[in-house]
Structures are given as C-alpha cells and as structure tokens.
Scaffold this active site. Structure first.
Site, mmCIF file in Angstrom:
data_model
loop_
_atom_site.group_PDB
_atom_site.id
_atom_site.type_symbol
_atom_site.label_atom_id
_atom_site.label_comp_id
_atom_site.label_asym_id
_atom_site.label_seq_id
_atom_site.Cartn_x
_atom_site.Cartn_y
_atom_site.Cartn_z
ATOM 1 N N GLY A 1 1.351 -0.830 0.214
ATOM 2 C CA GLY A 1 0.119 -0.145 0.679
ATOM 3 C C GLY A 1 1.004 1.363 0.515
ATOM 4 O O GLY A 1 -0.101 2.308 -0.450
ATOM 5 N N ASP B 1 3.287 4.298 -1.551
ATOM 6 C CA ASP B 1 3.464 4.716 -2.576
ATOM 7 C C ASP B 1 4.360 5.028 -2.412
ATOM 8 O O ASP B 1 5.113 5.043 -3.777
ATOM 9 C CB ASP B 1 2.680 6.060 -2.507
ATOM 10 C CG ASP B 1 1.119 5.861 -2.658
ATOM 11 O OD1 ASP B 1 0.360 5.053 -2.874
ATOM 12 O OD2 ASP B 1 0.119 6.518 -1.924
ATOM 13 N N HIS C 1 20.534 15.646 -12.255
ATOM 14 C CA HIS C 1 19.414 15.805 -12.995
ATOM 15 C C HIS C 1 17.583 15.113 -13.184
ATOM 16 O O HIS C 1 17.811 15.531 -11.969
ATOM 17 C CB HIS C 1 20.280 14.289 -14.378
ATOM 18 C CG HIS C 1 20.093 13.234 -13.622
ATOM 19 N ND1 HIS C 1 20.974 12.558 -12.897
ATOM 20 C CD2 HIS C 1 18.939 12.079 -13.989
ATOM 21 C CE1 HIS C 1 20.535 11.584 -12.265
ATOM 22 N NE2 HIS C 1 19.406 11.024 -13.281
ATOM 23 N N HIS D 1 15.935 12.991 -13.025
ATOM 24 C CA HIS D 1 14.778 11.346 -12.307
ATOM 25 C C HIS D 1 14.426 11.748 -11.212
ATOM 26 O O HIS D 1 14.375 12.297 -10.704
ATOM 27 C CB HIS D 1 16.398 10.595 -13.415
ATOM 28 C CG HIS D 1 16.424 10.006 -14.870
ATOM 29 N ND1 HIS D 1 17.375 9.478 -14.455
ATOM 30 C CD2 HIS D 1 15.478 10.516 -15.945
ATOM 31 C CE1 HIS D 1 17.022 9.598 -16.261
ATOM 32 N NE2 HIS D 1 15.686 9.809 -16.535
ATOM 33 N N ASP E 1 24.674 11.008 -12.572
ATOM 34 C CA ASP E 1 24.552 9.797 -12.935
ATOM 35 C C ASP E 1 25.022 9.980 -15.062
ATOM 36 O O ASP E 1 24.530 11.297 -15.214
ATOM 37 C CB ASP E 1 22.999 9.451 -13.528
ATOM 38 C CG ASP E 1 22.133 8.360 -12.310
ATOM 39 O OD1 ASP E 1 22.661 8.388 -11.060
ATOM 40 O OD2 ASP E 1 21.151 8.188 -12.140
ATOM 41 N N ASP F 1 28.977 6.951 -10.167
ATOM 42 C CA ASP F 1 27.570 5.528 -10.125
ATOM 43 C C ASP F 1 27.998 4.123 -9.943
ATOM 44 O O ASP F 1 29.027 4.230 -11.280
ATOM 45 C CB ASP F 1 27.032 6.731 -11.941
ATOM 46 C CG ASP F 1 25.718 5.675 -12.522
ATOM 47 O OD1 ASP F 1 25.832 5.045 -12.108
ATOM 48 O OD2 ASP F 1 25.329 5.757 -13.352
ATOM 49 N N SER G 1 21.621 1.248 -21.879
ATOM 50 C CA SER G 1 21.558 1.856 -20.342
ATOM 51 C C SER G 1 21.826 3.523 -20.727
ATOM 52 O O SER G 1 21.946 3.999 -21.038
ATOM 53 C CB SER G 1 22.134 0.702 -20.073
ATOM 54 O OG SER G 1 21.775 1.200 -18.008
ATOM 55 N N HIS H 1 23.571 4.380 -18.202
ATOM 56 C CA HIS H 1 24.395 4.909 -17.027
ATOM 57 C C HIS H 1 25.728 3.447 -17.644
ATOM 58 O O HIS H 1 25.927 3.009 -18.465
ATOM 59 C CB HIS H 1 24.566 3.765 -15.947
ATOM 60 C CG HIS H 1 23.215 4.216 -15.190
ATOM 61 N ND1 HIS H 1 23.045 5.152 -14.170
ATOM 62 C CD2 HIS H 1 21.234 4.014 -15.380
ATOM 63 C CE1 HIS H 1 22.060 5.016 -13.507
ATOM 64 N NE2 HIS H 1 21.113 4.743 -14.690
#
Length: 554
Positions: free
Chosen positions: A47, A49, A72, A74, A162, A194, A365, A367
């Site tokens: 449950g 979020d 960045h 994301h 990243d 990263d 990817s 990365h």
C-alpha cells in the site's frame, strides 16, 4: 594548534540501494545537498506509494543548509524535493529541464511560489557559502545531466551524477571529457561515482543504436505501433517522434507522466515535434491503424500504468488489436521482472507482436559499464574514492575496479546511508554515523506508516481478520449478548459453520474464565479472548488471523 579544517560527505540515500539519492556535503557550519530523490516501494511495502529519505540529520542542522544541487531530472534524484522543501526551504539549482520537472511537482504540492529555483548550465560556476560549485556536462538517459564539482578550502569533491560516455548523443551535446581531464590534472580530493552498471563489462552502447532499431521496426510494422519507455527519456521520445514523422505516422501520448514530460520538454525546447505530428487519442482512434504511433508509460509493468491497463483491457481509450506492434524500450529494474514478463505474455495473448530488450537492441542503458567507469577513474585519479548509486555488491565491484586502476585500497570507502566520511587534505576516514533511513509515503500521510503498520498489513493480507463482538454489563461483569464472530479473508464462513461454532464456544469459555476470576478490565478480557481463540484457530487451521475483540458496554 589550530584544528585542521575538514570536509564531511554524508550520503543519506543511494548507498546499498538504487534510488532516493541524497548526499549532504558539509564544511564548517555549512551544508549543500546533492540531489533529493525518491525510491519506489519494494514488494513487501504493502500500500506504500513512494519511499523518501529520512532527513532528521538535516532538520537538526536546518540553519546550516544553503541549497540543493541537482545532477538531473530523474525521479530518484528530484522526487523527494516537495517533501524536503516543505521543511527546509532553500534555493534549488539545476538545469532548465530538471527545474521544469520540479516545477510540476511543486505546483501539485502548492509550493511553487515559495521556492527559489535557479537555472544553471554546464560549465557554470558560482559560490554558495564556502563552496565554489561547478556543473559539468555528462550524457545520460535524460537531457542536461550534469556532474557536480564542489571546490572547498581543503580540496575538490567531484560527484559524477548518473552518466555514460556517449560519443554520438542524440542532441550532439557530448560529455565534457576535457573538463574532467583538467580537474584530474589539478587534483581531486574525493570522487563519488555511479555504480549502477558496474557488473557489465565493456562499454554502454550509444542512444543512437535504439534509433536504428526503431527504424527497422517501423519499416516492418503493418499496423499500429505502441512504444513503452520511461517518460523522462526525452532522447528516446525524440527518436520515436522523428522516425514516426519520417514514416508519415502521427503520434499520440498515453499516460499522465508521459503527457507531462512531452509538454514540459517541448515547451523548453528539448523535444522538437514536427507540426501536425502530435495528435490526441480521440483523433488517433479515427485514423487508419498504420498511421499511428502511441507513446506510453508502463515499461516496468507498474500496475496502474497505461501499458498495464491496455494489456489488461482496462484502458478507457486504447485496446490491443491483433497486428499491433508493441515495443518495450526499457530493461526491467531489478524486482520488476515478473511484472514485465506478465505484461509481455498478456500482449502476445491479445495478438500483438512484442519487441522487448531481451531479444533486440531496443533499449540501451543510461549508465556506464566497466570500461567507462575505468576511464572516468583514470581521468580524475582522485585521492579518495566513494562508489555510490548502487546496491552493496555494485559498490564492492566498483571499489575493485578502482583498485585495478591503482587507487590504494585504504583510500576507497564503501559505506552505508548515514555514514559520515571525513576528509582533510592529507587523510580520509569514516567518522561515525547520523540518522538515516526510509520514510514511507502513503496517500497524504508522510511517515505515519511504519514497521508495525506494515506488519499488520502483511498479517491481514496473509491470514485475514476475525472480529469478535460481545455485549457486556460492566457492573455485573456478565455477558448479555454474543459472542458474534465476523470473518474476512480467513475462511469462507458458509462452508466453515462448525469451526465458527467451536470458535464461539472458545470465546464463551474465555469470558466465563474472566468472570469467575473477577477480571473486569476490558483490556485483560480482550487479551484472554485473543489468546484462547488464537491458540484454538492455529491448532485447527495452522493460520494466525488478526483477532479483534470488541466489547460493547451496556
């Protein structure tokens, strides 16, 4: 003798996990934060979020926090901003796109007018307290990703953010290797880098590879094309839109986050959409199928996402039609594999042709693989190294790479969230810990669901609940009505009448026991009922439902 000044680096998220990246950089009485991200819940977080970092440490030093620097846009780097800024309102520095996406979030939380957002560009440098901050361009799966160099009185800290080394990026904005080389030449005290793809040998392929795969698929597709990818991968969206235009197809967007990113990115000039190419879903329904491309969210099989609803015939406007080509342009995040394969199976059942990463070059990817990580380490040659942004095995593997290129083992630090790394010009060490952890967000509640509530939810989901209702006379301490038993998720009552009768008798015996012993405290009576009934049900069914005794007083 004066104390030697120290630089402290305190990751509060992003170590030993993928997501909720946030790092405090402290010098004297001044702190700047790098990123402020969220994490999506694990399977057992029923449950929940989203998951955000515990910022107790920052609240304790609220007056010292000077600003938040974003690498960045994301979610795992900006998603927690609305929750953190509500408690610590400081300026946020980031690229035009990152701040464009942040604005949408702040608007939803009614914070937009209260927060100062400062746009920065690659190679910008500015002073925040004792920190001279510099942003450096890198390539990633979202435009305008940047590494951050923080120049302090004791030396330079470089956080790569990243990144990948893409020699042929879609927007032509190549990673600024000359600047990294210059930093390395000058000397970097600490580097954080990263670790997401550290287990992959070689190099990560260029984003252009995906464009070639798209081109081939578009050439072969007879009917409608549906592309599911991360909404924030603007370069991927750009390639899909450009190739759709070449093949004389119109593009419609499905899913709220996709529509949001397309709007923000095109307004800010990151997405170039030829006139007339973008149409709405209603219009798409009226056009021939071989003239349509749908861009949708749900590449991770998320239960409420557009692609999942389409696959389950649950979407209001879009159904799968035999002959559709569905491109899933993303790799499942670890833990999502089952969800994704279930969606792929379902799409095949409905007659679609599905192209997914396992069998094609439809995703690359964002990365760096091992050779790129080594290249970055070799360019910078930091004195001290902290691998970040990865699960523990990834950090360990990244540390091994650093040793291979010649960084002494004692100068490489693998830590956990909350670990304080302390550096002077001469030495680095791990110096204690601060509070860190996960704060769970459920609906509008932030942090009000903890381990106990999750444990209850787990028990309810596994063994169900029994509610025992009894009416008692408080004065005479005797039962007037009941006990009645209501069951949910435990057994089907109509087929278990004998068990329910026996359970009622057990409750009666427990109540009689209390009356004869003169126990009149409601809490003690409830406890007796719970214990006796629990034991009986476990013997009979080997299950442990949650038992809630309710005593009505007359």
């Amino acid at each position: 003798m004066a104390k030697e000044p120290k630089l402290a680096v305190i990751p509060l998220g992003g170590l030993g996990e993928i997501g909720k990246n946030i790092t405090a950089v402290r010098f004297g009485e001044n702190i700047v934060l790098i990123d402020c991200g969220l994490m999506f819940p694990e399977e057992e977080m029923l449950g929940i979020d989203i998951v955000i970092p515990d910022i107790t440490y920052l609240l304790e030093h609220k007056e010292e926090v000077l600003g938040i620097l974003l690498t960045h846009g994301h979610e795992d780097h900006i998603g927690a901003l609305p929750y953190v800024l509500r408690q610590i309102n400081v300026p946020v520095y980031g690229s035009k796109l990152a701040l464009g996406l942040v604005q949408g979030k702040l608007k939803e939380h009614n914070l937009l007018d209260q927060v100062k957002l400062q746009t920065v560009k690659p190679r910008d440098t500015f002073q925040i307290g004792p920190f001279k901050v510099e942003f450096i361009r890198v390539s990633h799966s979202i435009p305008d990703a940047m590494a951050i160099a923080i120049h302090t009185p004791v030396g330079t800290l470089l956080h790569t953010g990243d990144f990948k080394i893409d020699q042929t990026p879609i927007d032509g904005e190549v990673i600024d290797l000359p600047r990294f080389a210059a930093l390395g030449e000058k000397g970097v005290l600490v580097m954080m880098s990263d670790s997401t793809n550290v287990e992959r040998p070689g190099y990560t392929m260029s984003e252009r590879v995906v464009g070639n795969s798209f081109d081939e698929t578009f050439r072969q597709a007879q009917e409608r094309i549906i592309i599911a990818t991360f909404a924030s991968n603007v370069h991927r969206l750009q390639q899909a839109i450009s190739i759709a235009y070449e093949y004389d197809r119109h593009v419609a967007v499905v899913g709220r986050s996709m529509a949001n990113v397309v709007q923000v990115a095109s307004e800010l000039g990151y997405l170039h959409i030829p006139e007339g190419t973008l149409i709405d879903l209603d219009e798409a329904a009226r056009l021939p199928k071989n003239k349509i491309v749908l861009l949708t969210t749900g590449s991770q099989g998320e239960p409420m996402s557009a692609l999942t609803r389409i696959a389950m015939n649950d979407h209001r406007q879009v159904d799968i039609i035999p002959g559709d080509t569905v491109i899933i342009s993303a790799t499942p995040i670890p833990g999502n594999e089952k969800l994704v394969t279930r969606i792929i199976d379902q799409l095949f059942k409905l007659g679609a042709k599905v192209i997914y990463e396992a069998v094609s070059g439809i995703h690359v990817s964002g990365h760096p693989s091992q050779e790129e990580l080594k290249l970055m380490l070799n360019l910078i040659r930091p004195k001290f190294f902290i691998p970040v942004h990865g699960e523990y095995r990834m950090l360990k593997k990244h540390a091994e790479l650093a040793r291979e290129i010649g960084i002494p083992a004692e100068n490489i630090f693998i830590g956990e969230n909350g670990q304080v790394f302390e550096f002077t010009r001469r030495y680095g060490r791990m110096a204690g810990r601060v509070t860190s952890g996960k704060v769970l967000v459920d609906g509008l509640g932030v942090g009000d669901v903890g381990n106990i509530v999750l444990r209850d939810r787990k028990q309810l989901s596994q063994d169900g609940i029994l509610i025992v209702v009894v009416t008692m006379d408080k004065q005479k301490n005797q039962v007037l009505a009941g006990p009645d038993i209501v069951s949910r998720g435990f057994v089907y009552v109509r087929e278990s009448e004998i068990l329910m009768e026996e359970a009622k008798n057990k409750v009666k015996v427990a109540l009689d026991k209390c009356c004869t012993r003169g126990i009149s405290e409601w809490a003690a009576i409830k406890s007796q009922v719970r214990d006796d009934l629990g034991k009986f049900l476990y013997e009979k069914t080997r299950r442990r439902p949650m038992i809630l005794p309710i005593i009505m007083e007359v």
